[in-house]
Design a protein around this motif. Structure first.
Motif, PDB file in Angstrom:
ATOM      1  N   VAL A   1       0.848  -1.208   0.000  1.00 36.54           N
ATOM      2  CA  VAL A   1       0.000   0.000   0.000  1.00 36.54           C
ATOM      3  C   VAL A   1       0.875   1.246   0.000  1.00 36.54           C
ATOM      4  O   VAL A   1       0.622   2.212  -0.727  1.00 36.54           O
ATOM      5  CB  VAL A   1      -0.948  -0.017   1.205  1.00 36.54           C
ATOM      6  CG1 VAL A   1      -1.641   1.328   1.375  1.00 36.54           C
ATOM      7  CG2 VAL A   1      -1.993  -1.121   1.048  1.00 36.54           C
ATOM      8  N   TRP A   2       1.932   1.224   0.828  1.00 39.64           N
ATOM      9  CA  TRP A   2       2.846   2.366   0.862  1.00 39.64           C
ATOM     10  C   TRP A   2       3.518   2.560  -0.497  1.00 39.64           C
ATOM     11  O   TRP A   2       3.633   3.694  -0.979  1.00 39.64           O
ATOM     12  CB  TRP A   2       3.899   2.153   1.946  1.00 39.64           C
ATOM     13  CG  TRP A   2       4.920   3.253   1.979  1.00 39.64           C
ATOM     14  CD1 TRP A   2       4.854   4.415   2.690  1.00 39.64           C
ATOM     15  CD2 TRP A   2       6.148   3.304   1.233  1.00 39.64           C
ATOM     16  NE1 TRP A   2       5.973   5.185   2.439  1.00 39.64           N
ATOM     17  CE2 TRP A   2       6.773   4.540   1.554  1.00 39.64           C
ATOM     18  CE3 TRP A   2       6.778   2.445   0.343  1.00 39.64           C
ATOM     19  CZ2 TRP A   2       8.000   4.906   1.012  1.00 39.64           C
ATOM     20  CZ3 TRP A   2       7.999   2.814  -0.205  1.00 39.64           C
ATOM     21  CH2 TRP A   2       8.596   4.030   0.130  1.00 39.64           C
ATOM     22  N   LEU A   3       3.980   1.469  -1.107  1.00 41.63           N
ATOM     23  CA  LEU A   3       4.641   1.567  -2.415  1.00 41.63           C
ATOM     24  C   LEU A   3       3.726   2.211  -3.450  1.00 41.63           C
ATOM     25  O   LEU A   3       4.142   3.107  -4.188  1.00 41.63           O
ATOM     26  CB  LEU A   3       5.058   0.171  -2.901  1.00 41.63           C
ATOM     27  CG  LEU A   3       6.364  -0.402  -2.368  1.00 41.63           C
ATOM     28  CD1 LEU A   3       6.489  -1.879  -2.753  1.00 41.63           C
ATOM     29  CD2 LEU A   3       7.559   0.375  -2.917  1.00 41.63           C
ATOM     30  N   GLU A   4       2.476   1.757  -3.514  1.00 40.73           N
ATOM     31  CA  GLU A   4       1.581   2.303  -4.531  1.00 40.73           C
ATOM     32  C   GLU A   4       1.307   3.789  -4.280  1.00 40.73           C
ATOM     33  O   GLU A   4       1.297   4.592  -5.216  1.00 40.73           O
ATOM     34  CB  GLU A   4       0.273   1.526  -4.603  1.00 40.73           C
ATOM     35  CG  GLU A   4      -0.670   2.069  -5.654  1.00 40.73           C
ATOM     36  CD  GLU A   4      -1.474   1.005  -6.377  1.00 40.73           C
ATOM     37  OE1 GLU A   4      -1.688   1.140  -7.605  1.00 40.73           O
ATOM     38  OE2 GLU A   4      -1.890   0.054  -5.709  1.00 40.73           O
TER      39      GLU A   4
ATOM     40  N   LEU B   1       4.411   5.692  -5.350  1.00 40.48           N
ATOM     41  CA  LEU B   1       4.509   5.760  -6.810  1.00 40.48           C
ATOM     42  C   LEU B   1       3.471   6.713  -7.390  1.00 40.48           C
ATOM     43  O   LEU B   1       3.754   7.452  -8.344  1.00 40.48           O
ATOM     44  CB  LEU B   1       4.337   4.363  -7.400  1.00 40.48           C
ATOM     45  CG  LEU B   1       5.523   3.412  -7.191  1.00 40.48           C
ATOM     46  CD1 LEU B   1       5.112   1.969  -7.456  1.00 40.48           C
ATOM     47  CD2 LEU B   1       6.690   3.802  -8.093  1.00 40.48           C
ATOM     48  N   GLN B   2       2.278   6.718  -6.821  1.00 41.37           N
ATOM     49  CA  GLN B   2       1.257   7.662  -7.282  1.00 41.37           C
ATOM     50  C   GLN B   2       1.701   9.099  -7.066  1.00 41.37           C
ATOM     51  O   GLN B   2       1.554   9.954  -7.952  1.00 41.37           O
ATOM     52  CB  GLN B   2      -0.056   7.404  -6.537  1.00 41.37           C
ATOM     53  CG  GLN B   2      -0.792   6.142  -6.953  1.00 41.37           C
ATOM     54  CD  GLN B   2      -1.978   5.840  -6.059  1.00 41.37           C
ATOM     55  OE1 GLN B   2      -2.099   6.388  -4.954  1.00 41.37           O
ATOM     56  NE2 GLN B   2      -2.864   4.956  -6.503  1.00 41.37           N
TER      57      GLN B   2
ATOM     58  N   PRO C   1       2.102  14.836 -12.345  1.00 45.51           N
ATOM     59  CA  PRO C   1       2.832  15.575 -13.386  1.00 45.51           C
ATOM     60  C   PRO C   1       3.829  16.583 -12.828  1.00 45.51           C
ATOM     61  O   PRO C   1       4.949  16.703 -13.345  1.00 45.51           O
ATOM     62  CB  PRO C   1       1.711  16.262 -14.172  1.00 45.51           C
ATOM     63  CG  PRO C   1       0.524  15.375 -13.980  1.00 45.51           C
ATOM     64  CD  PRO C   1       0.643  14.823 -12.590  1.00 45.51           C
ATOM     65  N   GLU C   2       3.461  17.284 -11.760  1.00 43.92           N
ATOM     66  CA  GLU C   2       4.372  18.292 -11.221  1.00 43.92           C
ATOM     67  C   GLU C   2       5.611  17.657 -10.591  1.00 43.92           C
ATOM     68  O   GLU C   2       6.695  18.260 -10.585  1.00 43.92           O
ATOM     69  CB  GLU C   2       3.655  19.172 -10.191  1.00 43.92           C
ATOM     70  CG  GLU C   2       3.115  18.449  -8.969  1.00 43.92           C
ATOM     71  CD  GLU C   2       1.708  17.909  -9.137  1.00 43.92           C
ATOM     72  OE1 GLU C   2       1.023  17.729  -8.101  1.00 43.92           O
ATOM     73  OE2 GLU C   2       1.294  17.661 -10.297  1.00 43.92           O
TER      74      GLU C   2
ATOM     75  N   LYS D   1       3.233  -0.575 -14.052  1.00 45.57           N
ATOM     76  CA  LYS D   1       2.064   0.310 -14.122  1.00 45.57           C
ATOM     77  C   LYS D   1       2.458   1.776 -13.977  1.00 45.57           C
ATOM     78  O   LYS D   1       1.895   2.649 -14.654  1.00 45.57           O
ATOM     79  CB  LYS D   1       1.074  -0.085 -13.030  1.00 45.57           C
ATOM     80  CG  LYS D   1      -0.139   0.834 -12.902  1.00 45.57           C
ATOM     81  CD  LYS D   1      -1.033   0.378 -11.752  1.00 45.57           C
ATOM     82  CE  LYS D   1      -2.203   1.319 -11.546  1.00 45.57           C
ATOM     83  NZ  LYS D   1      -3.060   0.877 -10.400  1.00 45.57           N
ATOM     84  N   TYR D   2       3.438   2.042 -13.128  1.00 47.32           N
ATOM     85  CA  TYR D   2       3.825   3.432 -12.878  1.00 47.32           C
ATOM     86  C   TYR D   2       5.093   3.844 -13.627  1.00 47.32           C
ATOM     87  O   TYR D   2       5.606   4.940 -13.425  1.00 47.32           O
ATOM     88  CB  TYR D   2       3.994   3.658 -11.376  1.00 47.32           C
ATOM     89  CG  TYR D   2       2.663   3.656 -10.666  1.00 47.32           C
ATOM     90  CD1 TYR D   2       1.849   4.784 -10.653  1.00 47.32           C
ATOM     91  CD2 TYR D   2       2.202   2.498 -10.039  1.00 47.32           C
ATOM     92  CE1 TYR D   2       0.613   4.764 -10.022  1.00 47.32           C
ATOM     93  CE2 TYR D   2       0.958   2.476  -9.410  1.00 47.32           C
ATOM     94  CZ  TYR D   2       0.176   3.615  -9.414  1.00 47.32           C
ATOM     95  OH  TYR D   2      -1.047   3.602  -8.803  1.00 47.32           O
ATOM     96  N   GLY D   3       5.572   2.973 -14.494  1.00 46.95           N
ATOM     97  CA  GLY D   3       6.691   3.356 -15.345  1.00 46.95           C
ATOM     98  C   GLY D   3       8.012   3.494 -14.613  1.00 46.95           C
ATOM     99  O   GLY D   3       8.780   4.437 -14.871  1.00 46.95           O
ATOM    100  N   VAL D   4       8.308   2.563 -13.683  1.00 40.34           N
ATOM    101  CA  VAL D   4       9.627   2.561 -13.042  1.00 40.34           C
ATOM    102  C   VAL D   4      10.677   2.340 -14.122  1.00 40.34           C
ATOM    103  O   VAL D   4      10.574   1.436 -14.954  1.00 40.34           O
ATOM    104  CB  VAL D   4       9.701   1.474 -11.952  1.00 40.34           C
ATOM    105  CG1 VAL D   4      11.134   1.293 -11.472  1.00 40.34           C
ATOM    106  CG2 VAL D   4       8.779   1.826 -10.790  1.00 40.34           C
TER     107      VAL D   4
END
Length: 433
Positions: free
Chosen positions: A255-258, A261-262, A267-268, A318-321
């Protein structure tokens, strides 16, 4: 002038323990996430005040600043229940990019003088790293070269990707003490950023959790921080393997990781720091011949618990690591850009220019008593380079589009045995398409 409170702490204490037990040792730095501060951690074996005196360099002969902190009593889980005191002091109001000289302790005993450079602010600079895992107290072959390079100012940060000392709990934590003394000549000069590995498991990772001081409030198990144009996430692969310490840790970390990453993907934030880099101990993939988790097609680190619960590969994709740093295997392996066993090179001519999947680097050959790990005879089609030498990785984040990585062989007297440029004009999941 040194602060009045610090002067009070310097007064001799009545009924103090012999000096030998209150002499500061095992000094190491860690970054707090704030370029105007740095944390200093050290050990004594009897109670003592926690002070750091420091000053800018070049400067006057006497220390001009003083910071105080506190010590935590740590009782090792071994039969002897050895007790030590872990001191932590945060230096604040530092000038980013400025050099400082410091020592730590109290009037009961001071460390030698060390120096460091406060990390620069903002995203428009090019931080330099040394990256490795699996370095032990016995056979730490790369340590001498790392010591020299750290003291020469070649690195802004050290990333130790799990497995320390082999093992810190051994001999009632005396091996942990010996290892922390050994790395002082690196870690007292450069922030030493860590993640837990399997060799830290004993007594619920207590030696790791107590000896290191990473950002956040998770006892250094997982955390993130910004540096230059990168957001770096350190996490524990070990929560997937030591369920006896609480299966809820897997959910809590995931949960912390997501959430992290969010936040980094807004964008900023991604505009300022487009590079997302992870570091975790056990790899998702490897082509070693030792039956570790990464040799299984259904790797737990990659796919999570049964039913693909808390799967990390899909989350990072999903988050483009952009870049995933691993250790655990006592070798060096660079993979082609990879997702779900499929290679997504940027092009045949330039595979790491605008790749369409994350890049994985496994660098676990700094040196330990378990020696090097062999590879399977035939490389997998997703494996680009495999090197069975002692050594470590250097990384420089040049700017928002370029990262340079190279592998140093200590066996070959510091020769560069592999190097790549990772170039990305787009970041985030849209880069995969």
């Amino acid at each position: 002038m040194v602060g009045f409170f610090c002067l009070l702490l310097m007064l001799p204490e009545l009924h103090s323990a012999p000096t030998v037990w209150i002499q500061p040792e095992q000094v190491h730095l860690s970054y707090t996430g704030d370029p105007t501060s740095m944390k200093v951690t050290w050990t004594t074996f009897s109670p003592a005040p926690s002070m750091v005196e420091f000053q800018k360099v070049p400067g006057v002969e006497n220390f001009t600043e003083c910071a105080t902190g506190k010590a935590t009593k740590f009782v090792d889980g071994g039969l002897q229940q050895r007790t030590m005191y872990i001191h932590r002091v945060e230096l604040t109001r530092l000038v980013p990019g400025q050099g400082y000289v410091y020592h730590c302790g109290s009037n009961l005993g001071w460390s030698p003088k060390f120096y460091f450079v406060a990390l620069k602010n903002g995203s428009d600079w090019s931080p330099r790293f040394s990256v490795f895992g699996d370095m032990g107290n016995e056979n730490p072959q790369s340590l001498g070269r790392l010591q020299k390079e750290a003291q020469r100012g070649m690195y802004d940060v050290i990333l130790h990707v799990g497995d320390f000392a082999y093992d810190m709990d051994e001999d009632n934590a005396r091996i942990g003490d010996a290892f922390m003394r050994q790395i002082e000549s690196v870690a007292a000069y450069v922030p030493y950023m860590t993640c837990p590995g399997n060799h830290e498991e004993k007594y619920n990772f207590s030696n790791y959790r107590n000896r290191f001081s990473m950002p956040g409030n998770t006892e250094s198990l997982w955390y993130s921080w910004d540096i230059g144009s990168a957001h770096i996430i350190s996490f524990s692969t070990e929560v997937y393997f030591y369920l006896k310490y609480g299966p809820d840790l897997i959910r809590e970390q995931y949960v912390w990781l997501e959430r992290d990453l969010q936040e980094a993907s807004k964008p900023e934030n991604r505009g300022q720091r487009p590079w997302l880099i992870t570091m975790g101990h056990r790899p998702m993939y490897c082509s070693n011949n030792d039956k570790d988790d990464c040799t299984d097609h259904e790797s737990v680190v990659r796919l999570g618990l049964p039913g693909h619960v808390f799967a990390l590969e899909d989350l990072f994709y999903k988050y483009g690591v952009d870049l995933e740093l691993w250790a655990h295997e006592h070798s060096y392996e660079r993979l082609w850009p990879l997702y779900d066993y499929k290679v997504f090179n940027g092009s045949i001519e330039a595979p790491y220019t605008n790749p369409r999947a994350p890049v994985h680097i496994i660098t676990g050959s700094a040196g330990c008593r378990e020696m090097l790990d062999p590879f399977v005879p035939e490389p997998r089609n997703w494996s680009a380079v495999r090197i069975e030498d002692y050594g470590y990785t250097r990384m420089q984040i040049l700017n928002k589009t370029h990262i340079y990585l190279e592998q140093v062989s200590d066996d070959q007297d510091g020769r560069i045995v592999d190097n790549i440029w990772l170039i990305k004009e787009k970041h985030g999941p849209e880069a995969w398409h």
